[in-house]
Structures are given as C-alpha cells and as structure tokens.
Design a protein around this motif. Structure first.
Motif, mmCIF file in Angstrom:
data_model
loop_
_atom_site.group_PDB
_atom_site.id
_atom_site.type_symbol
_atom_site.label_atom_id
_atom_site.label_comp_id
_atom_site.label_asym_id
_atom_site.label_seq_id
_atom_site.Cartn_x
_atom_site.Cartn_y
_atom_site.Cartn_z
ATOM 1 N N THR A 58 13.318 52.154 42.471
ATOM 2 C CA THR A 58 13.636 51.516 43.328
ATOM 3 C C THR A 58 15.244 51.760 43.624
ATOM 4 O OG1 THR A 58 13.845 49.996 41.615
ATOM 5 C CG2 THR A 58 15.083 48.654 43.328
ATOM 6 N N THR A 98 12.534 54.781 46.546
ATOM 7 C CA THR A 98 11.960 54.198 47.337
ATOM 8 C C THR A 98 12.441 53.049 48.527
ATOM 9 O OG1 THR A 98 11.527 52.134 46.228
ATOM 10 C CG2 THR A 98 10.126 53.912 46.201
ATOM 11 N N THR A 99 13.511 52.722 47.831
ATOM 12 C CA THR A 99 14.591 51.917 48.963
ATOM 13 C C THR A 99 15.181 53.443 50.125
ATOM 14 O OG1 THR A 99 15.241 50.057 47.419
ATOM 15 C CG2 THR A 99 16.556 50.164 49.125
ATOM 16 N N ALA A 145 14.084 56.316 50.446
ATOM 17 C CA ALA A 145 12.985 56.775 51.820
ATOM 18 C C ALA A 145 12.737 55.889 52.788
ATOM 19 C CB ALA A 145 11.617 57.340 50.749
ATOM 20 N N ALA A 146 13.233 54.162 52.208
ATOM 21 C CA ALA A 146 12.776 53.772 53.413
ATOM 22 C C ALA A 146 13.626 53.242 54.273
ATOM 23 C CB ALA A 146 12.088 52.381 52.601
ATOM 24 N N SER A 147 14.902 53.891 54.151
ATOM 25 C CA SER A 147 16.029 53.436 54.888
ATOM 26 C C SER A 147 16.345 54.873 55.660
ATOM 27 C CB SER A 147 17.323 53.219 54.418
ATOM 28 O OG SER A 147 17.138 52.656 52.329
ATOM 29 N N ASN A 148 15.304 55.822 56.392
ATOM 30 C CA ASN A 148 15.373 56.785 56.610
ATOM 31 C C ASN A 148 16.296 57.889 56.190
ATOM 32 O OD1 ASN A 148 15.108 58.194 58.986
ATOM 33 N ND2 ASN A 148 17.062 57.370 60.023
ATOM 34 N N SER A 163 7.080 37.157 37.120
ATOM 35 C CA SER A 163 8.061 36.937 38.254
ATOM 36 C C SER A 163 7.817 38.067 39.513
ATOM 37 C CB SER A 163 9.720 37.606 38.064
ATOM 38 O OG SER A 163 9.620 38.522 37.145
ATOM 39 N N LYS A 164 6.884 38.833 39.796
ATOM 40 C CA LYS A 164 6.537 39.497 40.718
ATOM 41 C C LYS A 164 7.336 40.297 41.334
ATOM 42 C CE LYS A 164 4.480 36.274 43.327
ATOM 43 N NZ LYS A 164 4.046 35.255 45.076
ATOM 44 N N LEU A 219 5.607 51.098 42.023
ATOM 45 C CA LEU A 219 7.202 51.979 42.661
ATOM 46 C C LEU A 219 6.543 53.219 43.099
ATOM 47 C CD1 LEU A 219 9.588 49.856 41.031
ATOM 48 C CD2 LEU A 219 9.462 50.094 43.241
ATOM 49 N N LEU A 222 4.392 53.338 46.170
ATOM 50 C CA LEU A 222 5.546 53.676 47.212
ATOM 51 C C LEU A 222 6.152 54.447 47.402
ATOM 52 C CD1 LEU A 222 6.631 50.514 47.299
ATOM 53 C CD2 LEU A 222 5.660 51.394 49.321
ATOM 54 N N GLN A 246 4.179 57.247 49.589
ATOM 55 C CA GLN A 246 3.642 56.630 50.672
ATOM 56 C C GLN A 246 4.809 57.552 51.275
ATOM 57 O OE1 GLN A 246 2.538 52.549 49.920
ATOM 58 N NE2 GLN A 246 1.801 53.053 51.895
ATOM 59 N N LEU A 247 6.106 57.647 51.106
ATOM 60 C CA LEU A 247 7.706 57.441 51.692
ATOM 61 C C LEU A 247 7.535 58.473 51.641
ATOM 62 C CD1 LEU A 247 8.910 53.590 50.578
ATOM 63 C CD2 LEU A 247 8.493 54.556 52.540
#
Lengths: 156, 75
Positions: free
Chosen positions: A22, A25-26, A28-31, A94-95, A102, A105, A108-109
């Motif tokens: 978690t 990935t966050t 990596a998605a935050s530059n 609960s999706k 993860l 993702l 991918q990141l």
C-alpha cells in the motif's frame, strides 16, 4: 531528482505485505522512486509456485520450502489458513485491493524489487523459483546504497 | 469551474483513489480539471497531501452527504 523510498520486507505475512505494498504503490504514484528489498520470510511473497522446491535443493531446503510457502498466513487469527481465507473474503466484499492487485500496480508504477541473495542461498532459491518481476539479486551493500539516499526507509 | 473528466472511486479504499487519480491525470492535458468522487473519508486528507508530493494543482475537496468530491488541475 525524485525522492526515494526504500522498504525492507522481512515478513512473510499477507497483512504485513499489504501494508508494505500500500505504501510502496502510493509512494510510486507520488513521484517517488521505490525499492523493496525482500529478505528471509519476505521471499515467500515472490515465490512463483506455492511450493518452491527444486532438484538442486538439499533435503532441509526442500523441507523448508514445503512448509514455508507463498500461501501467506496472517499475523493474528491465522487459524491454520482459515484467517487468510476469511480476510480475503472480507477484503473482496469491501472492495479493498488484494495483495495480487497491489503487486500488479507496483510493477505498473515501476517499483523495483531486490531479492536478497544470502536468503536465497540459504533456502536454495534461484531465479527460477521467483517471479519474473524481481529486478535484481543483491546483498546488504546494494540495499544500503539505495537506502542512504532515500527519505523514507521502512522495515516491515 | 469547468470539469473535463470525472473519476468514480466510490467504494474504493486507500490507496486506490489516489493511484487511480494519478493514472487518470496521465491521460489528461495540462490545465484540465479532474473531478474525483470517493467515499473513503481518508481521501479528504490524502488528495491534498498527494498533490503536494506529485506537484499537481489541488483545487478543492468537499464532503457532500458522505460523498467526497475532489478537484485537481493537471500541471
């Protein structure tokens, strides 16, 4: 220059791995450039098949890889595998993203995976036993070279 | 405010709304505005924090009867 994050993933439990991925990935998605160093039980997360045995392993290594598999337990209420099954069901309901999602993702990141060669050697694990997503096989110095430049460093 | 695209993240938990926001913005042009709908209350703090890290332009976030609506302009 991008900020860096490094994680040592020592644990082989599903819940701890989800926490690690978690954050990975966050970030990596935050530059940020993210590297995860998998060692000891953390290598179970990277095993290609449930039981990662091979002909080149000795009897102790084979026993070890039969008992410690990629079917990850959870830290509390494992109940011989009933706990992880229940948790996966709850998470799906609960999706919440599963560990598999993860990890997809993360790739991918461009999250970088390093597998610890010492742990691999002790357990008789080779490249063939681990998933193709592993970028490097290296030791403590390679990890430290990245960690000393990183702003966030976690041991999970 | 002109909205160019809406991203539905209702029912999703952290880290998915933030990651989907990043991926959606990749397909947008500079200056375009993305609206994100979510119901994870953590997203109210997560979206502005993510904008600071990623350098995207945070515009607004509001909670309308349990639906969080966030607005980001692509840098």
């Amino acid at each position: 220059m991008k900020d860096k994050m490094t994680i040592i993933l020592f644990s082989g439990e599903m819940d701890k791995a989800i926490a690690a991925f978690t954050l990975a990935t966050t970030a990596a998605a935050s530059n940020m450039d993210v590297t995860i160093f998998f060692t000891f039980w953390g290598l179970n997360i990277l095993k290609r098949s449930v039981i990662a045995t091979s002909k080149s392993q000795n009897i102790l290594q084979k026993m070890f890889n039969t008992m410690s598999t990629s079917r990850l337990p959870i830290t509390k209420l494992n109940m011989f595998g009933l706990g992880p099954w229940m948790m996966k069901k709850l998470m799906k309901k609960s999706k919440m993203a599963s560990l598999d999602e993860l990890m997809k993702l993360a790739k991918q990141l461009n999250v970088k995976y390093i597998a610890c060669t010492t742990s691999c050697g002790v357990l008789g694990l080779t490249k063939e036993n681990l998933i193709d997503d592993v970028n490097e096989f290296a030791g403590a110095a390679a990890y430290l070279a990245e960690a000393r430049e990183s702003k966030v460093n976690l041991f999970i | 405010m002109e909205i160019n695209k809406t991203l539905d993240c209702i029912g999703l938990f952290c880290p998915m709304p933030v990651i989907k926001t990043k991926m959606e913005l990749e397909n947008m042009k500079s200056g375009e505005v993305l609206e994100i709908l979510a119901d994870d209350p953590g997203f109210i703090k997560d979206l502005p924090a993510w904008c600071i890290m990623s350098g995207e332009n945070f515009l607004e976030i509001k909670n309308e009867n349990g639906v969080v609506k966030g607005y980001v302009m692509k840098k």
